[in-house]
Write an enzyme that holds these catalytic residues in place. Structure first.
Site, PDB file in Angstrom:
ATOM      1  N   LYS A   1     -49.592 -83.546  33.156  1.00  0.00           N
ATOM      2  CA  LYS A   1     -48.844 -83.245  34.377  1.00  0.00           C
ATOM      3  C   LYS A   1     -47.961 -81.989  34.270  1.00  0.00           C
ATOM      4  CE  LYS A   1     -49.517 -87.602  36.665  1.00  0.00           C
ATOM      5  NZ  LYS A   1     -49.597 -88.951  36.142  1.00  0.00           N
TER       6      LYS A   1
ATOM      7  N   PHE B   1     -50.335 -97.718  33.832  1.00  0.00           N
ATOM      8  CA  PHE B   1     -51.256 -96.756  34.438  1.00  0.00           C
ATOM      9  C   PHE B   1     -51.520 -95.669  33.412  1.00  0.00           C
ATOM     10  CE2 PHE B   1     -52.642 -92.947  36.543  1.00  0.00           C
ATOM     11  CZ  PHE B   1     -53.673 -93.437  37.331  1.00  0.00           C
TER      12      PHE B   1
ATOM     13  N   ASP C   1     -47.125 -93.010  26.116  1.00  0.00           N
ATOM     14  CA  ASP C   1     -47.752 -92.265  27.210  1.00  0.00           C
ATOM     15  C   ASP C   1     -46.635 -91.666  28.057  1.00  0.00           C
ATOM     16  OD1 ASP C   1     -48.932 -91.271  29.488  1.00  0.00           O
ATOM     17  OD2 ASP C   1     -50.262 -92.982  29.817  1.00  0.00           O
TER      18      ASP C   1
HETATM   19  C1  LIG Z   1     -50.932 -89.624  35.827  1.00  0.00           C
HETATM   20  C2  LIG Z   1     -50.912 -90.425  34.587  1.00  0.00           C
HETATM   21  C3  LIG Z   1     -52.021 -90.483  33.726  1.00  0.00           C
HETATM   22  C4  LIG Z   1     -53.347 -89.834  34.063  1.00  0.00           C
HETATM   23  O1  LIG Z   1     -53.266 -88.474  34.274  1.00  0.00           O
HETATM   24  P1  LIG Z   1     -54.438 -87.728  35.112  1.00  0.00           P
HETATM   25  O2  LIG Z   1     -54.119 -86.279  34.937  1.00  0.00           O
HETATM   26  O3  LIG Z   1     -54.313 -88.200  36.528  1.00  0.00           O
HETATM   27  O4  LIG Z   1     -55.726 -88.119  34.501  1.00  0.00           O
HETATM   28  C5  LIG Z   1     -51.894 -91.188  32.552  1.00  0.00           C
HETATM   29  N1  LIG Z   1     -50.758 -91.839  32.237  1.00  0.00           N
HETATM   30  C6  LIG Z   1     -49.677 -91.829  33.036  1.00  0.00           C
HETATM   31  C7  LIG Z   1     -48.440 -92.540  32.623  1.00  0.00           C
HETATM   32  C8  LIG Z   1     -49.723 -91.152  34.254  1.00  0.00           C
HETATM   33  O5  LIG Z   1     -48.680 -91.180  35.077  1.00  0.00           O
END
Ligand SMILES: *Cc1c(COP(=O)(O)O)cnc(C)c1O
Length: 400
Positions: A254, A140, A225
């Site tokens: 985040k 994701f 990521d």
């Molecule tokens: C939440 C998330 C994203 C995307 O972040 P947004 O602020 O929702 O665009 C990307 N990579 C990972 C691993 C995430 O958990």
């Protein structure tokens, strides 16, 4: 107005791109949220780990207010007095010499994709328009067209084509699969050190090191990521730190703002973000003084309140206690630090009904991937609060 009235309004006027639990929150502090009917809940999702520092942390809110009264947005056409310190403090904390600030996580992922492609062409010498980036099944990374182009979640893609070319997808946790997918055009491997939305999936020990070594051997960028797994969630500053590697670039978001503002960033070794020249990339709000001031304080809170150490210790306690619950529904309890997934057996008929039952008892969590309950409360949670939650979780998992 009752909760039902708020829900009806939302359903009437909003696009239906979410299926939230029916709790209407009006205020929150620390690990607790309060709904419009006066009920209080322990937040075990922490806005997908964006509020690792706890809701409305007084220091972060104070930084927000103070900066909001001075200047909020200059755009990068001009400079501001917060961004330089944000860069410096981020570098001192993480060891990365360079960073590039954006807003949402998805934008930071897009930034990393662009940097990797440009690095591939300008530095590695891959023919223009031929760059390939390898990602993993069940990843994701956000919701833009390019990012869903490498998603393996059918629903995320359904109806949204045509997709961006240049991505290859390999099995997560299998380093040979990565090695087999590499060609002379491969420029980067992007991986979540722990897959969050995929169901809190921890890869086999040694996987990150093995894939990192493969990348180094083939002159490929290793990009982590850490938008969800990073900034203390896993019990380390970054989840990749469980193995002896230094990714070429790290993507964060985040909890970078403690949930008080959208702030994301790409951190990298000089040669990666170094490919950007003025005008190559940008964002009106990226690097704005309000976001920078909030992020600076959020990082300080994370360190000064020892939230990473707390995540490690209390997270391990929480996970081991969950694993000890004698429930016929549980297939596996996994995770690192305060990043915990409880996978239920197929016979349990989905995690949603367990989340609904926990909500009735004052605990908020959200199912991920149908049959996984994620427990990822703010890192400021206390042992007594975990004990209280464990009592209810245990009852729900053994009686439902
Ligand atoms: C939440 C998330 C994203 C995307 O972040 P947004 O602020 O929702 O665009 C990307 N990579 C990972 C691993 C995430 O958990």
């Amino acid at each position: 107005m009752s909760a039902k009235d708020f829900i009806n309004l939302e359903e009437q006027y909003g696009a239906h791109n979410y299926h939230p639990l029916d709790v209407v929150i009006e205020r929150a502090e620390g690990v607790w949220v309060h709904d419009v009917e006066g009920k209080k809940y322990l937040d075990c999702l922490a806005a997908y780990s964006a509020v690792n520092q706890g809701h409305c942390h007084p220091r972060i809110i104070n930084a927000l207010k103070t900066q909001a009264e001075k200047v909020t947005l200059t755009s990068r056409a001009f400079r501001n007095d917060q961004l330089p310190f944000f860069y410096k403090e981020l570098s001192e904390l993480t060891g990365y010499p360079m960073s590039l600030p954006m807003n949402s996580g998805a934008e930071a992922v897009e930034t990393a994709l662009k940097a990797a492609r440009k690095w591939g062409h300008k530095v590695k010498g891959v023919t223009e328009n031929k760059a390939e980036i390898i990602t993993c099944k069940n990843n994701f990374a956000g919701r833009t067209i390019s990012i869903i182009s490498f998603s393996t979640e059918e629903q995320y893609r359904d109806g949204f084509g045509p997709f961006t070319p240049g991505f290859k997808i390999v099995e997560y946790g299998n380093s040979q699969a990565l090695e087999a997918a590499i060609t002379e055009n491969t420029v980067a491997f992007i991986v979540e050190p722990i897959q969050g939305e995929g169901g809190v999936v921890v890869p086999p020990a040694g996987y990150l090191k093995a894939t990192y070594d493969i990348c180094k051997k083939n002159n490929i960028l290793f990009i982590a990521d850490e938008i969800q797994s990073g900034l203390g969630r896993s019990g380390k500053l970054f989840a990749f730190m469980y193995e002896d590697i230094v990714p070429d670039a790290v993507i964060i978001g985040k909890a970078l703002s403690g949930g008080c503002y959208p702030v994301s960033a790409v951190l990298s070794k000089k040669e990666v973000l170094g490919v950007f020249n003025p005008g190559d990339h940008g964002s009106t709000f990226g690097g704005n003084p309000l976001g920078a001031a909030i992020a600076r304080e959020s990082l300080k809170v994370l360190i000064e309140e020892k939230l990473i150490e707390k995540s490690f210790e209390l997270g391990n306690f929480f996970r081991e206690s969950l694993a000890a619950i004698p429930s016929k529904h549980v297939k596996e309890v996994r995770g690192k630090g305060m990043f915990i997934g409880v996978e239920l057996k197929p016979e349990a008929k989905g995690a949603r009904r367990f989340c609904e039952a926990l909500k009735e008892r004052g605990i908020l969590c959200k199912e991920t991937h149908e049959n996984v309950i994620r427990f990822a409360p703010p890192l400021v949670i206390k042992k007594e609060e975990i004990d209280w939650a464990l009592g209810h979780i245990s009852e729900v998992l053994t009686t439902l």
